[in-house]
Scaffold this active site. Structure first.
Site, mmCIF file in Angstrom:
data_model
loop_
_atom_site.group_PDB
_atom_site.id
_atom_site.type_symbol
_atom_site.label_atom_id
_atom_site.label_comp_id
_atom_site.label_asym_id
_atom_site.label_seq_id
_atom_site.Cartn_x
_atom_site.Cartn_y
_atom_site.Cartn_z
ATOM 1 N N ARG A 18 31.578 43.329 38.531
ATOM 2 C CA ARG A 18 30.567 42.646 38.249
ATOM 3 C C ARG A 18 29.589 42.876 37.784
ATOM 4 O O ARG A 18 28.783 42.578 37.301
ATOM 5 C CB ARG A 18 31.174 41.296 38.658
ATOM 6 C CG ARG A 18 32.719 40.470 38.906
ATOM 7 C CD ARG A 18 33.338 40.039 39.660
ATOM 8 N NE ARG A 18 32.784 40.520 41.411
ATOM 9 C CZ ARG A 18 32.725 39.221 42.141
ATOM 10 N NH1 ARG A 18 32.222 37.769 42.089
ATOM 11 N NH2 ARG A 18 33.184 39.614 43.348
ATOM 12 N N ASN A 36 36.162 38.101 39.662
ATOM 13 C CA ASN A 36 36.806 38.537 39.556
ATOM 14 C C ASN A 36 38.116 37.642 39.447
ATOM 15 O O ASN A 36 38.063 36.332 39.645
ATOM 16 C CB ASN A 36 36.913 39.416 41.265
ATOM 17 C CG ASN A 36 36.483 39.847 41.405
ATOM 18 O OD1 ASN A 36 36.477 40.971 40.929
ATOM 19 N ND2 ASN A 36 35.638 40.263 42.558
#
Length: 88
Positions: A18, A36
């Site tokens: 990320r 996520n």
């Protein structure tokens, strides 16, 4: 300007995916978000010019060095005009 919804499959959690995605998005000038998911995938919505969004999606197909991407699904969605790229 376009917006895409993306799901990335593989070893993509616990490897900084990320945060590397945010860095690459900021480098390209793409806005949106990344997070996520409970099923082990990473989900993102990205928007910008067609060329910049395509470049980010190509990067997502590889991910950062510790990730192993096994698949990616991308779909067109409605452009919203986000101001930044954030990690959720």
């Amino acid at each position: 300007m376009i917006r895409k919804h993306v799901i990335v499959h593989g070893t993509v959690q616990g490897v900084g995916f990320r945060y590397w995605t945010r860095a690459e998005a900021q480098r390209l000038g793409v806005t949106g978000w990344v997070r996520n998911r409970l099923d082990g995938t990473v989900e993102a919505e990205v928007e910008g010019t067609e060329a910049d969004v395509s470049a980010l999606i190509e990067w997502l197909r590889r991910g950062p060095s510790y990730a192993t991407v096994t698949g990616l699904n991308a779909a067109d969605i409605e452009y919203r005009g986000d101001a930044d790229f954030v990690v959720l």
